[in-house]
Scaffold this motif. Sequence first.
Motif, PDB file in Angstrom:
ATOM      1  N   LEU A 572     105.040  -5.473  23.295  1.00 43.91           N
ATOM      2  CA  LEU A 572     105.558  -6.175  22.131  1.00 43.91           C
ATOM      3  C   LEU A 572     106.369  -7.408  22.548  1.00 43.91           C
ATOM      4  O   LEU A 572     106.237  -8.493  21.955  1.00 43.91           O
ATOM      5  CB  LEU A 572     106.426  -5.219  21.308  1.00 43.91           C
ATOM      6  N   ILE A 573     107.196  -7.275  23.589  1.00 44.59           N
ATOM      7  CA  ILE A 573     107.975  -8.414  24.088  1.00 44.59           C
ATOM      8  C   ILE A 573     107.049  -9.511  24.602  1.00 44.59           C
ATOM      9  O   ILE A 573     107.252 -10.704  24.336  1.00 44.59           O
ATOM     10  CB  ILE A 573     108.953  -7.952  25.181  1.00 44.59           C
ATOM     11  N   ASP A 574     105.994  -9.117  25.352  1.00 43.66           N
ATOM     12  CA  ASP A 574     105.034 -10.113  25.862  1.00 43.66           C
ATOM     13  C   ASP A 574     104.386 -10.877  24.718  1.00 43.66           C
ATOM     14  O   ASP A 574     104.182 -12.094  24.800  1.00 43.66           O
ATOM     15  CB  ASP A 574     103.956  -9.423  26.699  1.00 43.66           C
ATOM     16  N   ALA A 575     104.042 -10.175  23.656  1.00 43.64           N
ATOM     17  CA  ALA A 575     103.397 -10.833  22.512  1.00 43.64           C
ATOM     18  C   ALA A 575     104.350 -11.812  21.841  1.00 43.64           C
ATOM     19  O   ALA A 575     103.961 -12.930  21.468  1.00 43.64           O
ATOM     20  CB  ALA A 575     102.913  -9.792  21.519  1.00 43.64           C
ATOM     21  N   ARG A 592     107.969  -2.584   9.186  1.00 45.00           N
ATOM     22  CA  ARG A 592     107.342  -2.776   7.877  1.00 45.00           C
ATOM     23  C   ARG A 592     107.922  -3.969   7.130  1.00 45.00           C
ATOM     24  O   ARG A 592     107.946  -3.998   5.904  1.00 45.00           O
ATOM     25  CB  ARG A 592     107.500  -1.523   7.012  1.00 45.00           C
ATOM     26  N   SER A 593     108.327  -4.995   7.871  1.00 42.78           N
ATOM     27  CA  SER A 593     108.905  -6.161   7.218  1.00 42.78           C
ATOM     28  C   SER A 593     107.851  -7.146   6.731  1.00 42.78           C
ATOM     29  O   SER A 593     108.169  -8.090   6.021  1.00 42.78           O
ATOM     30  CB  SER A 593     109.856  -6.880   8.185  1.00 42.78           C
ATOM     31  N   GLY A 594     106.625  -6.986   7.158  1.00 38.90           N
ATOM     32  CA  GLY A 594     105.554  -7.908   6.795  1.00 38.90           C
ATOM     33  C   GLY A 594     105.252  -8.927   7.867  1.00 38.90           C
ATOM     34  O   GLY A 594     104.366  -9.764   7.693  1.00 38.90           O
ATOM     35  N   ALA A 595     105.984  -8.902   8.980  1.00 43.36           N
ATOM     36  CA  ALA A 595     105.755  -9.841  10.071  1.00 43.36           C
ATOM     37  C   ALA A 595     106.228  -9.200  11.373  1.00 43.36           C
ATOM     38  O   ALA A 595     107.113  -8.324  11.377  1.00 43.36           O
ATOM     39  CB  ALA A 595     106.472 -11.156   9.824  1.00 43.36           C
ATOM     40  N   THR A 596     105.674  -9.667  12.485  1.00 44.58           N
ATOM     41  CA  THR A 596     106.097  -9.187  13.794  1.00 44.58           C
ATOM     42  C   THR A 596     107.230 -10.080  14.290  1.00 44.58           C
ATOM     43  O   THR A 596     107.068 -11.309  14.374  1.00 44.58           O
ATOM     44  CB  THR A 596     104.928  -9.207  14.787  1.00 44.58           C
ATOM     45  N   ASN A 597     108.370  -9.478  14.625  1.00 49.72           N
ATOM     46  CA  ASN A 597     109.520 -10.255  15.075  1.00 49.72           C
ATOM     47  C   ASN A 597     110.366  -9.387  16.008  1.00 49.72           C
ATOM     48  O   ASN A 597     110.053  -8.211  16.225  1.00 49.72           O
ATOM     49  CB  ASN A 597     110.336 -10.758  13.878  1.00 49.72           C
ATOM     50  N   PRO A 598     111.452  -9.950  16.566  1.00 44.34           N
ATOM     51  CA  PRO A 598     112.262  -9.166  17.512  1.00 44.34           C
ATOM     52  C   PRO A 598     112.805  -7.867  16.939  1.00 44.34           C
ATOM     53  O   PRO A 598     113.071  -6.920  17.699  1.00 44.34           O
ATOM     54  CB  PRO A 598     113.389 -10.133  17.880  1.00 44.34           C
ATOM     55  N   ALA A 599     112.946  -7.809  15.621  1.00 41.52           N
ATOM     56  CA  ALA A 599     113.450  -6.565  15.044  1.00 41.52           C
ATOM     57  C   ALA A 599     112.502  -5.405  15.301  1.00 41.52           C
ATOM     58  O   ALA A 599     112.926  -4.235  15.360  1.00 41.52           O
ATOM     59  CB  ALA A 599     113.677  -6.745  13.527  1.00 41.52           C
ATOM     60  N   ASP A 600     111.225  -5.702  15.487  1.00 44.57           N
ATOM     61  CA  ASP A 600     110.265  -4.648  15.761  1.00 44.57           C
ATOM     62  C   ASP A 600     110.491  -4.033  17.142  1.00 44.57           C
ATOM     63  O   ASP A 600     110.193  -2.845  17.365  1.00 44.57           O
ATOM     64  CB  ASP A 600     108.840  -5.195  15.657  1.00 44.57           C
ATOM     65  N   VAL A 601     110.995  -4.848  18.073  1.00 48.56           N
ATOM     66  CA  VAL A 601     111.319  -4.310  19.394  1.00 48.56           C
ATOM     67  C   VAL A 601     112.423  -3.265  19.263  1.00 48.56           C
ATOM     68  O   VAL A 601     112.346  -2.161  19.840  1.00 48.56           O
ATOM     69  CB  VAL A 601     111.753  -5.435  20.352  1.00 48.56           C
ATOM     70  N   LEU A 602     113.444  -3.596  18.476  1.00 43.78           N
ATOM     71  CA  LEU A 602     114.538  -2.655  18.283  1.00 43.78           C
ATOM     72  C   LEU A 602     114.052  -1.387  17.586  1.00 43.78           C
ATOM     73  O   LEU A 602     114.461  -0.277  17.930  1.00 43.78           O
ATOM     74  CB  LEU A 602     115.644  -3.327  17.458  1.00 43.78           C
TER      75      LEU A 602
END
Length: 633
Positions: A572-575, A592-602
């Motif tokens: 995920l970090i690489d992406a 489930r925010s609708g976008a991939t962002n740093p919060a997904d890593v957490l």
Amino acid sequence: MRVSIWTITALAGIGTLILVGARVGAQAIDSQDVAVTPVEAERTVVPTEDDGELNGGGGLIGPDVVVHKVAGGNDTHYYGTVGGIAAYSVATTSCNVGDLAADWFTGGSNLHPVIAQNMYRLKDGKFEQIGMSWLKHGFCAVNESGCGSCQHTPCSTLGVGCADTYWATLNGSFQYSGPRSEVNAASGWHPHPFTSPTGNSTIRGRLQVVATDLLNEGAEYFVEAHYVTQDDAEWGNGDNNASWVKLNFLSLNTVINDGPTHTQQPGLSAWRLEDPLVKIAAIKVTGDGTYHIGSRVYDNGDGTWDYEYALFNMNSDRSGQAFRVPIPEDATAWDPGFHDVFYHSGEPYSGEDWAAVITDSECSWSTQTYDENTNANALRWSTMYNFRFTSDGPPVSANAYLDLFKPGTPETVILKTTVPSLDCNDNNVADFLDILNGDSDDDNDNGIPDECESLSIVSSDPPNGAIDARQTSNPDGSAPDGWDSIDIAFSGDTADLTVADFTVTVSDGTAPVIVDLISDGDTVTLVFDSVIPVGAWTSIGHTASSTSTAMAYLPADVNGDCFSSANDVLTLIDALNGAIDPLEEWSSDIDRSGATNPADVLRTLDLLNGAQVYDEWAGVGLCPDGCPEFGCP
């Protein structure tokens, strides 16, 4: 670094042609009337490996006999007609284009050429053999000049660059005629003395033709001369020993040449010269001789085609027993036809026509097997048979098959020719060409245009074998949140599909129920009464086509290896850093925010650490050995 590997399958061409008879003779030779006296001499010996390489290796060619003129000087002789059979013979001029003298022994020896004569007719698109002769046994080569630089030898051999002419009446003298059945054309061997022809003295042993096959309106005629000799065959030079000329029949007894001799090619090549759409290929049988197959397909303009084949056995001793043309599934064939040429003057072979059989998979013709009858009507050397049928399958270059008559290996040879193909969309174009040209899609890569198939699943979103990395429940701790619908793409229009056309199964747990189906062109959306279960494989199947898509829902499996671990965080970090291609949101939008962002890593770290109310996912896997190509149900 993440690497995507694509497998590309190439459709290769299939028109492989084996070329034979590469050497071409010298200038034309003038026929001369010469006196001949049979003599005996020592035979030419094939060299050992120490003496030089055989033909094609850059060393010695050896003796190489070709027919340089057929019916030279309009020398075709008509003997008369008996019982509706007309008899002819033609003059032949041979030439030694090799680099060793060729054997021409007589006086009790079998080391001399035998000469076959064949007649062909092209009429209404059919090129057929209509006549054959017995064999003129050669004697005393006169070693004429006019065929390159003649190295004269005694008449027991034909010198390098030298010519030898037999005028028509000499080639038609039945006292020099022997049967084809005593000759092995692959090796050039024949017995001596030879058997004499029987029957009426006007026609026996000569080039016999049914008189009504001549003087046909709109027909064209061709005569072929074919030499076979043992030393020429031993040196591998037996595939260029036939030549032909076109004839003009002014009457039964007045025949003139209609053009030059076409050297070092069988009479079958006249068909292609007259019709450039004819396809001809040759195949050499291991340890035996060569066959030539000609094909022509005529478009009837109504979605059907007439298939016409001419199969010439040049010098195969093993001969042909069955000819088979594959018919693809969903195509049909009918009205099979067969044509052969009659034996005569005491040849022992049967004249019974080959039996035609059409099945769901092929159209075939066959004669008796060798075990059933050694004198069956097999396709013997210097002989051509025709096969034909009509089909609703358009033509494509592919394989037909010839089963050999005499026992040995191989039992069957592959013939490159033209055969029916599938045309499921009835556009008069072979299906594989529709796909190759981009005129039809083939999303499931099965060789059938998608528009022709009964509906089948092509893809899905989430995709087949995918892992849904999202969390098991909403951040506020409410009911588990996951996939409660799926989009499935089909090979055609989905307007008629209903919920009853699908099944849902789960590898471990209760399967969700389909409560709604939304159709949109070639895609349907299936709506479930609950989410796809966590930690199990769910398969959605289309009953009619037996196709399906399957997926698993495993939170925190970002990289899709069916295992949740710290590697998913790194992926995920690489992406996010652009080190690899962006990930699909269905596998990387963890929160489930609708976008991939740093919060997904957490969020992924939370899932792996068992934070909040979630189950501990660290080390949880669906498959012990990771995911195979399409998942691990």
